[in-house]
Enzyme design. Sequence first.
Site, PDB file in Angstrom:
ATOM      1  N   HIS A  19       0.822  -1.217   0.000  1.00  0.00           N
ATOM      2  CA  HIS A  19       0.000   0.000   0.000  1.00  0.00           C
ATOM      3  C   HIS A  19       0.854   1.265   0.000  1.00  0.00           C
ATOM      4  CE1 HIS A  19      -3.530  -2.513   1.747  1.00  0.00           C
ATOM      5  NE2 HIS A  19      -3.503  -2.542   0.435  1.00  0.00           N
ATOM      6  N   SER A 100      -6.747  -1.352  -0.434  1.00  0.00           N
ATOM      7  CA  SER A 100      -6.292  -0.584  -1.601  1.00  0.00           C
ATOM      8  C   SER A 100      -7.380   0.318  -2.201  1.00  0.00           C
ATOM      9  CB  SER A 100      -5.718  -1.532  -2.658  1.00  0.00           C
ATOM     10  OG  SER A 100      -6.584  -2.612  -2.919  1.00  0.00           O
ATOM     11  N   GLU A 118     -13.969  -7.719  -7.600  1.00  0.00           N
ATOM     12  CA  GLU A 118     -13.817  -8.670  -6.499  1.00  0.00           C
ATOM     13  C   GLU A 118     -14.702  -9.875  -6.801  1.00  0.00           C
ATOM     14  OE1 GLU A 118     -12.040  -9.134  -3.507  1.00  0.00           O
ATOM     15  OE2 GLU A 118     -13.290 -10.923  -3.454  1.00  0.00           O
ATOM     16  N   ASP A 143     -14.235 -12.076 -12.098  1.00  0.00           N
ATOM     17  CA  ASP A 143     -12.890 -12.630 -11.967  1.00  0.00           C
ATOM     18  C   ASP A 143     -11.868 -11.549 -12.382  1.00  0.00           C
ATOM     19  OD1 ASP A 143     -10.977 -15.096 -11.937  1.00  0.00           O
ATOM     20  OD2 ASP A 143     -10.602 -14.079 -13.823  1.00  0.00           O
ATOM     21  N   GLY A 144     -10.845 -11.373 -11.559  1.00  0.00           N
ATOM     22  CA  GLY A 144      -9.869 -10.315 -11.815  1.00  0.00           C
ATOM     23  C   GLY A 144      -9.145 -10.467 -13.145  1.00  0.00           C
ATOM     24  N   ASP A 164      -3.593  -7.963  -7.113  1.00  0.00           N
ATOM     25  CA  ASP A 164      -3.239  -8.338  -5.739  1.00  0.00           C
ATOM     26  C   ASP A 164      -3.946  -9.639  -5.375  1.00  0.00           C
ATOM     27  OD1 ASP A 164      -2.271  -8.174  -3.145  1.00  0.00           O
ATOM     28  OD2 ASP A 164      -3.820  -6.763  -2.490  1.00  0.00           O
TER      29      ASP A 164
HETATM   30  C1  LIG Z   1      -5.121  -9.914  -0.959  1.00  0.00           C
HETATM   31  S1  LIG Z   1      -6.831  -9.666  -1.057  1.00  0.00           S
HETATM   32  C2  LIG Z   1      -7.017  -8.090  -1.745  1.00  0.00           C
HETATM   33  C3  LIG Z   1      -6.665  -6.955  -0.883  1.00  0.00           C
HETATM   34  C4  LIG Z   1      -6.827  -5.608  -1.531  1.00  0.00           C
HETATM   35  N1  LIG Z   1      -6.248  -5.541  -2.861  1.00  0.00           N
HETATM   36  C5  LIG Z   1      -6.156  -4.581  -0.671  1.00  0.00           C
HETATM   37  O1  LIG Z   1      -4.994  -4.277  -0.910  1.00  0.00           O
HETATM   38  O2  LIG Z   1      -6.802  -4.066   0.241  1.00  0.00           O
HETATM   39  C6  LIG Z   1      -7.281 -10.658  -2.420  1.00  0.00           C
HETATM   40  C7  LIG Z   1      -8.766 -10.574  -2.780  1.00  0.00           C
HETATM   41  O3  LIG Z   1      -8.946 -11.218  -4.041  1.00  0.00           O
HETATM   42  C8  LIG Z   1     -10.200 -11.877  -4.048  1.00  0.00           C
HETATM   43  N2  LIG Z   1     -10.106 -12.859  -5.137  1.00  0.00           N
HETATM   44  C9  LIG Z   1      -9.602 -14.103  -5.122  1.00  0.00           C
HETATM   45  N3  LIG Z   1      -9.601 -14.625  -6.373  1.00  0.00           N
HETATM   46  C10 LIG Z   1     -10.091 -13.667  -7.185  1.00  0.00           C
HETATM   47  C11 LIG Z   1     -10.293 -13.576  -8.585  1.00  0.00           C
HETATM   48  N4  LIG Z   1     -10.014 -14.614  -9.392  1.00  0.00           N
HETATM   49  N5  LIG Z   1     -10.773 -12.440  -9.086  1.00  0.00           N
HETATM   50  C12 LIG Z   1     -11.060 -11.380  -8.293  1.00  0.00           C
HETATM   51  N6  LIG Z   1     -10.898 -11.403  -6.942  1.00  0.00           N
HETATM   52  C13 LIG Z   1     -10.413 -12.533  -6.404  1.00  0.00           C
HETATM   53  C14 LIG Z   1     -10.325 -12.422  -2.655  1.00  0.00           C
HETATM   54  O4  LIG Z   1     -11.681 -12.642  -2.337  1.00  0.00           O
HETATM   55  C15 LIG Z   1      -9.692 -11.285  -1.833  1.00  0.00           C
HETATM   56  O5  LIG Z   1     -10.664 -10.372  -1.390  1.00  0.00           O
END
Ligand SMILES: C[S@@+](CC[C@H](N)C(=O)[O-])C[C@H]1O[C@@H](n2cnc3c(N)ncnc32)[C@H](O)[C@@H]1O
Length: 281
Positions: A19, A100, A118, A143-144, A164
């Site tokens: 961050h 983030s 998310e 999906d990311g 992330d």
């Molecule tokens: C490390 S955390 C994110 C933290 C956030 N980026 C932050 O810095 O505050 C990872 C997140 O990715 C989500 N996630 C897992 N697989 C995913 C995917 N394929 N696509 C989108 N989100 C996903 C999880 O539910 C989780 O909330």
Amino acid sequence: MLAYRHLFHAGNFADVFKHALLCRLVEGLKKKASPFFVLDTHAGLGRYDLTHEWAQKNAEFKNGIALVWGRTDVPEAFVPYFDAIRGENAADTLRFYPGSPRIVRRLLRPVDRMVLVELNKKDCHSLGALFGGDRRTTVHLMDGYQALKAFLPPTERRGLIFVDSSFDRAREFERLAKGLADAHRRFATGVYAVWYPIMEPLAMRAFERQITATGIHKILQLELLIQPRAYGDGMRGCGLLVINPPFGFEGEAQAMMAWLQPALSREGGGSRRIYWLAGEG
Ligand SMILES: C[S@@+](CC[C@H](N)C(=O)[O-])C[C@H]1O[C@@H](n2cnc3c(N)ncnc32)[C@H](O)[C@@H]1O
């Protein structure tokens, strides 16, 4: 069903590292007046209550933000990051830790916009509630890696893509390298920040090979190790790949990591590394 919930980890050393550096990338983009776009592919909850029983379970924030919060010798480069945390809390307390989305949102100008993605339904719903009514931000249950295709290139032609992943599936490093190659093909001039945990050396070298095989240029690799090898099972360290870092970022990152690493290291262990995984080409 996604098992990973970031509330268990909020404010840990990895969050502090990613961050604080993320803030510098946004500040770097702000040096030009033209609008930019931010895509957060794994956005999480947006804000975390550190008094919640999940956050208290392993209290990871105690070895993260709590070690640096309240320090009086914080270098200037950390100011936007610390301001973002202060902005979530009353007086000097540390109850809420911003994710983030909240951190980046504070730094955006009225001309900039952000897309949050998310995959966890519940977390995405909370995120939507947190950003409801914000015209600069949209939230998507998606999906990311699909988002890297759906939202790139942005109309602004300038942007930051933060990837992330929670690394809770097998072969995530491969998925990351492929996703990055696809995204870069669509939007080669974007600034990309990709977080990863440091695992065993063989896996890390394989990941680096996959990344360099994409042929992408200008990749700065930043790594922070906070534990001696013998310390235990937990995550020993983490890294950030930054593609097309803004001018001045490398020097800022050097200075920030020189302060962070001793502040976050356990029993004097650990190390840091900044390296060009791929140069100008
Ligand atoms: C490390 S955390 C994110 C933290 C956030 N980026 C932050 O810095 O505050 C990872 C997140 O990715 C989500 N996630 C897992 N697989 C995913 C995917 N394929 N696509 C989108 N989100 C996903 C999880 O539910 C989780 O909330």
